[in-house]
Design a protein around this motif. Sequence first.
Motif, PDB file in Angstrom:
ATOM      1  N   ASN A 198      -3.617 -34.548   1.274  1.00  0.00           N
ATOM      2  CA  ASN A 198      -3.925 -34.639   2.711  1.00  0.00           C
ATOM      3  C   ASN A 198      -5.400 -34.954   2.884  1.00  0.00           C
ATOM      4  N   PRO A 199      -5.777 -36.236   2.647  1.00  0.00           N
ATOM      5  CA  PRO A 199      -7.187 -36.616   2.640  1.00  0.00           C
ATOM      6  C   PRO A 199      -7.858 -36.424   4.007  1.00  0.00           C
ATOM      7  N   LEU A 200      -9.154 -36.162   3.929  1.00  0.00           N
ATOM      8  CA  LEU A 200      -9.983 -36.017   5.128  1.00  0.00           C
ATOM      9  C   LEU A 200     -10.149 -37.344   5.860  1.00  0.00           C
ATOM     10  N   TRP A 201     -10.306 -37.228   7.183  1.00  0.00           N
ATOM     11  CA  TRP A 201     -10.737 -38.354   8.002  1.00  0.00           C
ATOM     12  C   TRP A 201     -11.750 -37.795   9.015  1.00  0.00           C
ATOM     13  N   LEU A 208       0.531 -28.311   6.193  1.00  0.00           N
ATOM     14  CA  LEU A 208       1.943 -28.251   5.814  1.00  0.00           C
ATOM     15  C   LEU A 208       2.367 -26.804   5.659  1.00  0.00           C
ATOM     16  N   VAL A 209       3.606 -26.503   6.110  1.00  0.00           N
ATOM     17  CA  VAL A 209       4.237 -25.212   5.855  1.00  0.00           C
ATOM     18  C   VAL A 209       5.575 -25.485   5.179  1.00  0.00           C
ATOM     19  N   SER A 227      -7.938 -29.303   2.628  1.00  0.00           N
ATOM     20  CA  SER A 227      -7.805 -30.727   2.350  1.00  0.00           C
ATOM     21  C   SER A 227      -7.809 -31.022   0.845  1.00  0.00           C
ATOM     22  N   HIS A 228      -7.028 -32.060   0.472  1.00  0.00           N
ATOM     23  CA  HIS A 228      -6.986 -32.536  -0.912  1.00  0.00           C
ATOM     24  C   HIS A 228      -7.004 -34.067  -0.871  1.00  0.00           C
ATOM     25  N   PHE A 261      -0.377 -36.178   5.860  1.00  0.00           N
ATOM     26  CA  PHE A 261       0.070 -35.269   4.807  1.00  0.00           C
ATOM     27  C   PHE A 261       1.120 -36.011   4.006  1.00  0.00           C
ATOM     28  N   LEU A 262       0.890 -36.137   2.705  1.00  0.00           N
ATOM     29  CA  LEU A 262       1.708 -36.959   1.821  1.00  0.00           C
ATOM     30  C   LEU A 262       2.500 -36.071   0.863  1.00  0.00           C
TER      31      LEU A 262
END
Length: 265
Positions: A198-201, A208-209, A227-228, A261-262
Motif C-alpha cells: 500500500n504505497p504512499l502518495w 486493510l482489515v 504503509s508498505h 491497497f494491493l
Amino acid sequence: DTAVLLSPVFARPSNVDTLDLSFFYANPLWSPDYDFLIVKLVNGTNETELVSIEESHENWVEMNLRLPAEDLLGSFQIKFVGIPKYGRGFLLDDIELNWVEHTETPVVVDTYPWNDDFESGSFDTKGWTTSILSGNADWIIETGGYGNNCPLTSAYSGSYNARITNDSQEGDTAVLLSPIFVRPSNMDTLKLSFFYANPLWSGNYDHLVVKLVNGTNETELLRIEESHDSWEEKNLQLLAEDLPSRFQIKFVGIPKYGRGFLLDD
C-alpha cells in the motif's frame, strides 16, 4: 449519551436467500469532535454487530450490507445505536431493506492447497465476490499500484493483482469476499498467506482489515494501518478446531487517497 433507534419487526420470507440493508449517513466534525454509530441485527435477545462507524464523514455516504437469509431467524429487527460525542450529529436517511433472490451458485472449496494469483483477470474465476459498503470505490484487478511515479508498477507474480484505491481521504469501504471453504477433517491448522502493498502518495496510504466470516459472525484476524512501498508477505495460522465447518475470508479495503491497497497470491 447513548440511544437506540429500533426498527419494526421484519419477517423473513421463505423464497429469498439474501437481505440487503442500505442507508445514507453523515457525522460532520465540530472542532474536532464527531459522533458514532453501531448497527446491530436483533433476534429476540441475541444481537449481532453488523457495522461500527467511528470515523467522521462531512458529506452523505451510502452504506450497503448483505446478510444471508439462512442466518436470520423467522423475525428480526435492525438496531441503530447512536453515540453522540459533541459532534454536529449522527445523521441517517433513506433506510431500505430489500430481499434479493440470487441465481448464482456460490463456489465451495474442499480441496487444498487453494490459491488465486488473479491471472485470469476476473474475480469470478475462483469464486470471489465484491461489494461496496460505503462510497464508490471497489476492488478491481489491475497491474501494480495507481498513479504516475508509483513505486510498484507490477504484480507480485505474473501480470495482475487485486487493488482498491480512491481519490479522497474518506468515505470509501469495499469488501473482497472469498469463496466458501470447507474445513478439512484431517488437518490441524489452516495457513492463510498473501502478499500485499500500500504505497504512499503525498503522505497518504490505504488500509486493510482481514476477517474470518461464518454467516453473520465475523472475527477480525488482522488490521494493516501502516504503509508498505514494496510487496510484503503475511502468514496467519488458524487452528482447525477453532474454525466453523464452513467459512469465508473477507478482505475489507479502506482506501484513503494512497496509491492503492494491493493483494496478490
